[in-house]
Design a protein around this motif. Structure first.
Motif, PDB file in Angstrom:
ATOM      1  N   TYR A 152       0.860  -1.182   0.000  1.00 19.36           N
ATOM      2  CA  TYR A 152       0.000   0.000   0.000  1.00 19.36           C
ATOM      3  C   TYR A 152       0.899   1.235   0.000  1.00 19.36           C
ATOM      4  CZ  TYR A 152      -4.122  -2.813   1.149  1.00 19.36           C
ATOM      5  OH  TYR A 152      -5.167  -3.714   1.123  1.00 19.36           O
ATOM      6  N   GLN A 153       0.591   2.189  -0.876  1.00 21.50           N
ATOM      7  CA  GLN A 153       1.434   3.366  -1.006  1.00 21.50           C
ATOM      8  C   GLN A 153       1.121   4.427   0.047  1.00 21.50           C
ATOM      9  OE1 GLN A 153       3.967   3.435  -3.089  1.00 21.50           O
ATOM     10  NE2 GLN A 153       3.399   1.442  -3.969  1.00 21.50           N
ATOM     11  N   SER A 154      -0.143   4.526   0.472  1.00 16.85           N
ATOM     12  CA  SER A 154      -0.517   5.615   1.370  1.00 16.85           C
ATOM     13  C   SER A 154      -1.692   5.198   2.245  1.00 16.85           C
ATOM     14  CB  SER A 154      -0.877   6.865   0.554  1.00 16.85           C
ATOM     15  OG  SER A 154      -1.192   7.941   1.399  1.00 16.85           O
ATOM     16  N   LEU A 155      -1.412   4.619   3.391  1.00 13.56           N
ATOM     17  CA  LEU A 155      -2.466   4.238   4.320  1.00 13.56           C
ATOM     18  C   LEU A 155      -3.044   5.466   5.014  1.00 13.56           C
ATOM     19  CD1 LEU A 155      -0.804   1.127   6.018  1.00 13.56           C
ATOM     20  CD2 LEU A 155      -2.603   1.110   4.263  1.00 13.56           C
ATOM     21  N   GLY A 156      -4.285   5.343   5.467  1.00 12.06           N
ATOM     22  CA  GLY A 156      -4.918   6.449   6.164  1.00 12.06           C
ATOM     23  C   GLY A 156      -4.340   6.659   7.547  1.00 12.06           C
ATOM     24  N   ALA A 157      -4.684   7.807   8.143  1.00  7.31           N
ATOM     25  CA  ALA A 157      -4.218   8.101   9.504  1.00  7.31           C
ATOM     26  C   ALA A 157      -4.917   7.216  10.528  1.00  7.31           C
ATOM     27  CB  ALA A 157      -4.458   9.568   9.832  1.00  7.31           C
ATOM     28  N   LEU A 158      -6.124   6.761  10.199  1.00  2.00           N
ATOM     29  CA  LEU A 158      -6.874   5.819  11.017  1.00  2.00           C
ATOM     30  C   LEU A 158      -7.227   4.630  10.146  1.00  2.00           C
ATOM     31  CD1 LEU A 158      -8.535   5.069  13.614  1.00  2.00           C
ATOM     32  CD2 LEU A 158     -10.471   6.230  12.534  1.00  2.00           C
ATOM     33  N   ILE A 159      -6.805   3.433  10.552  1.00  2.00           N
ATOM     34  CA  ILE A 159      -7.085   2.237   9.767  1.00  2.00           C
ATOM     35  C   ILE A 159      -7.679   1.162  10.664  1.00  2.00           C
ATOM     36  CG2 ILE A 159      -5.319   2.696   8.020  1.00  2.00           C
ATOM     37  CD1 ILE A 159      -3.466   0.753   9.438  1.00  2.00           C
ATOM     38  N   GLU A 160      -8.426   0.249  10.050  1.00  2.00           N
ATOM     39  CA  GLU A 160      -8.961  -0.901  10.752  1.00  2.00           C
ATOM     40  C   GLU A 160      -8.239  -2.148  10.272  1.00  2.00           C
ATOM     41  OE1 GLU A 160     -13.481  -0.128  12.088  1.00  2.00           O
ATOM     42  OE2 GLU A 160     -13.226  -0.591   9.966  1.00  2.00           O
ATOM     43  N   LEU A 161      -7.874  -2.996  11.227  1.00  2.21           N
ATOM     44  CA  LEU A 161      -7.180  -4.237  10.932  1.00  2.21           C
ATOM     45  C   LEU A 161      -8.132  -5.401  11.198  1.00  2.21           C
ATOM     46  CD1 LEU A 161      -3.805  -3.314  12.717  1.00  2.21           C
ATOM     47  CD2 LEU A 161      -4.564  -2.723  10.392  1.00  2.21           C
ATOM     48  N   ASN A 162      -7.640  -6.605  11.202  1.00  2.00           N
ATOM     49  CA  ASN A 162      -8.481  -7.775  11.461  1.00  2.00           C
ATOM     50  C   ASN A 162      -9.165  -7.664  12.823  1.00  2.00           C
ATOM     51  OD1 ASN A 162      -7.625  -8.736   9.035  1.00  2.00           O
ATOM     52  ND2 ASN A 162      -6.637 -10.568   9.822  1.00  2.00           N
ATOM     53  N   ASN A 163     -10.360  -8.240  12.919  1.00  2.81           N
ATOM     54  CA  ASN A 163     -11.182  -8.169  14.125  1.00  2.81           C
ATOM     55  C   ASN A 163     -11.517  -6.733  14.516  1.00  2.81           C
ATOM     56  OD1 ASN A 163      -9.088 -10.784  14.986  1.00  2.81           O
ATOM     57  ND2 ASN A 163     -11.303 -11.112  14.859  1.00  2.81           N
ATOM     58  N   ARG A 164     -11.453  -5.838  13.517  1.00  5.07           N
ATOM     59  CA  ARG A 164     -11.799  -4.425  13.701  1.00  5.07           C
ATOM     60  C   ARG A 164     -10.924  -3.705  14.728  1.00  5.07           C
ATOM     61  NH1 ARG A 164     -14.279  -2.600   9.201  1.00  5.07           N
ATOM     62  NH2 ARG A 164     -15.946  -3.995   8.555  1.00  5.07           N
ATOM     63  N   LEU A 165      -9.710  -4.200  14.928  1.00  6.54           N
ATOM     64  CA  LEU A 165      -8.759  -3.446  15.745  1.00  6.54           C
ATOM     65  C   LEU A 165      -8.376  -2.174  14.997  1.00  6.54           C
ATOM     66  CD1 LEU A 165      -6.808  -3.300  18.209  1.00  6.54           C
ATOM     67  CD2 LEU A 165      -5.099  -4.419  16.766  1.00  6.54           C
ATOM     68  N   LEU A 166      -8.276  -1.068  15.721  1.00 10.28           N
ATOM     69  CA  LEU A 166      -7.879   0.202  15.122  1.00 10.28           C
ATOM     70  C   LEU A 166      -6.377   0.410  15.254  1.00 10.28           C
ATOM     71  CD1 LEU A 166     -10.671   2.550  16.543  1.00 10.28           C
ATOM     72  CD2 LEU A 166     -10.618   1.418  14.304  1.00 10.28           C
ATOM     73  N   ALA A 167      -5.817   1.110  14.273  1.00  6.75           N
ATOM     74  CA  ALA A 167      -4.428   1.560  14.354  1.00  6.75           C
ATOM     75  C   ALA A 167      -4.383   2.987  13.825  1.00  6.75           C
ATOM     76  CB  ALA A 167      -3.502   0.655  13.546  1.00  6.75           C
ATOM     77  N   VAL A 168      -3.499   3.793  14.396  1.00  2.16           N
ATOM     78  CA  VAL A 168      -3.428   5.207  14.020  1.00  2.16           C
ATOM     79  C   VAL A 168      -1.988   5.604  13.732  1.00  2.16           C
ATOM     80  CG1 VAL A 168      -5.472   5.850  15.347  1.00  2.16           C
ATOM     81  CG2 VAL A 168      -3.231   5.934  16.439  1.00  2.16           C
ATOM     82  N   SER A 169      -1.845   6.615  12.884  1.00  2.00           N
ATOM     83  CA  SER A 169      -0.532   7.184  12.629  1.00  2.00           C
ATOM     84  C   SER A 169      -0.084   7.996  13.836  1.00  2.00           C
ATOM     85  CB  SER A 169      -0.575   8.075  11.387  1.00  2.00           C
ATOM     86  OG  SER A 169      -1.406   9.211  11.634  1.00  2.00           O
ATOM     87  N   GLU A 170       1.194   8.313  13.876  1.00  2.00           N
ATOM     88  CA  GLU A 170       1.708   9.066  15.026  1.00  2.00           C
ATOM     89  C   GLU A 170       1.078  10.449  15.158  1.00  2.00           C
ATOM     90  OE1 GLU A 170       5.809   8.996  17.425  1.00  2.00           O
ATOM     91  OE2 GLU A 170       6.006   9.341  15.264  1.00  2.00           O
ATOM     92  N   PRO A 171       0.877  11.197  14.049  1.00  2.00           N
ATOM     93  CA  PRO A 171       0.226  12.505  14.213  1.00  2.00           C
ATOM     94  C   PRO A 171      -1.181  12.402  14.794  1.00  2.00           C
ATOM     95  CG  PRO A 171       1.337  12.385  12.092  1.00  2.00           C
ATOM     96  CD  PRO A 171       1.381  11.005  12.671  1.00  2.00           C
TER      97      PRO A 171
END
Length: 222
Positions: free
Chosen positions: A80-99
Motif C-alpha cells: 500500500y502506497q498511502s495508508l490512512g491516519a486511522l485504519i482498521e485491521l483484522n477483528n476491527r482493531l484500530l491503528a493510528v498514525s503518530e500525528p
C-alpha cells in the motif's frame, strides 16, 4: 458537533488486507504456559475460545489489553502506497498514525490505550511511517432513538443501526450533547453504526494537519 465514522466495507487504504504476525502464537503460548487449569476450563480448554475473547476486547468495554493480547505486527498481503491516519485491521482493531495519536492524546490524555504496531509489506519490509494500535477507552450511551429518524433496531434488542451510511442518513441520528460534552473520541454502547464518534475539536485538528481520514459524517447533537 459530533461526527460518526463510516466503517469500510471493502479492503483499501483505510482497511488494508493482511494478517497479524505472531499474535495467535502468543495467545496460545500464554494459554498453554501461563494460565491455570481453572482459567483454561473457563474456555473449555481451547485456546481458540480464549483468542476470540481477547479479540472482543479490541472494540468492546472489557478493559485494557494485556501485553500478550496486543498484536505487534500486521503483515499486508500487498504493498500500500498511502495508508490512512486511522485504519482498521483484522477483528476491527484500530491503528493510528503518530500525528493522529498525538492529537488524541493531547485532547484526552490517559483515556485511550496505544502501543506500537509494525505495519509490514508482503516481504517483511517496514511501512515507512510508524503506527500504533488503539483501543478506545471511552464508551458512552449518548444515542437518542426517540429524537432520531432513519435507523433500524432488531425486535426486543437494544441495538441501533443507521439505515443509510450517507451524510443525509447520519444527519437524522441524534446524540445527547449533555452526555458527550467534553468527550473527543468514543464508542457507543448501543448504536452499532456508526459506533465510533468524534468531537468537532478532534476533526478540526485532523483537518488542520491535513491527515487522510476515513469517510465520516455529522450527527445531530441536542
Amino acid at each position: 458537533m459530533v461526527w460518526g465514522l463510516v466503517e469500510s466495507s471493502s479492503f483499501g487504504d483505510y482497511f488494508p488486507d493482511g494478517d497479524y504476525v505472531g499474535w495467535e502464537e502468543a495467545i496460545k503460548r500464554y494459554f498453554d504456559e501461563e494460565m491455570t487449569t481453572e482459567q483454561r476450563a473457563a474456555f473449555d480448554h481451547w485456546d481458540v475460545s480464549y483468542r476470540s475473547e481477547v479479540a472482543r476486547k479490541f472494540n468492546e468495554d472489557m478493559g485494557p489489553l494485556e501485553p500478550h493480547e496486543r498484536p505487534n505486527e500486521y503483515r499486508l498481503i500487498k504493498t500500500y502506497q498511502s495508508l490512512g491516519a486511522l485504519i482498521e485491521l483484522n477483528n476491527r482493531l484500530l491503528a493510528v498514525s503518530e500525528p493522529l495519536k498525538d492529537i488524541i492524546e493531547a485532547l484526552e490524555p490517559g483515556v485511550h490505550q496505544f502501543w506500537p504496531i509494525r505495519i509490514t509489506m508482503p516481504k517483511g519490509k517496514e511501512y515507512p511511517t510508524p503506527y500504533y494500535g488503539l483501543r478506545i477507552g471511552r464508551f458512552l450511551d449518548s444515542f437518542l432513538p426517540e429524537q432520531s429518524e432513519d435507523y433500524r433496531s432488531p425486535p426486543d434488542i437494544k441495538t441501533y443501526y443507521a439505515n443509510s451510511y450517507t451524510k443525509k442518513g447520519y444527519a437524522c441520528l441524534c446524540v445527547a450533547e449533555s452526555v458527550a460534552a467534553g468527550c473527543h473520541l468514543w464508542r457507543e454502547r448501543w448504536l452499532r453504526q456508526p459506533k465510533i464518534l468524534f468531537s468537532d475539536d478532534l476533526m478540526a485538528d485532523v483537518e488542520r494537519r491535513a491527515l487522510r481520514f476515513p469517510k465520516h459524517h455529522k450527527l445531530k447533537a441536542i
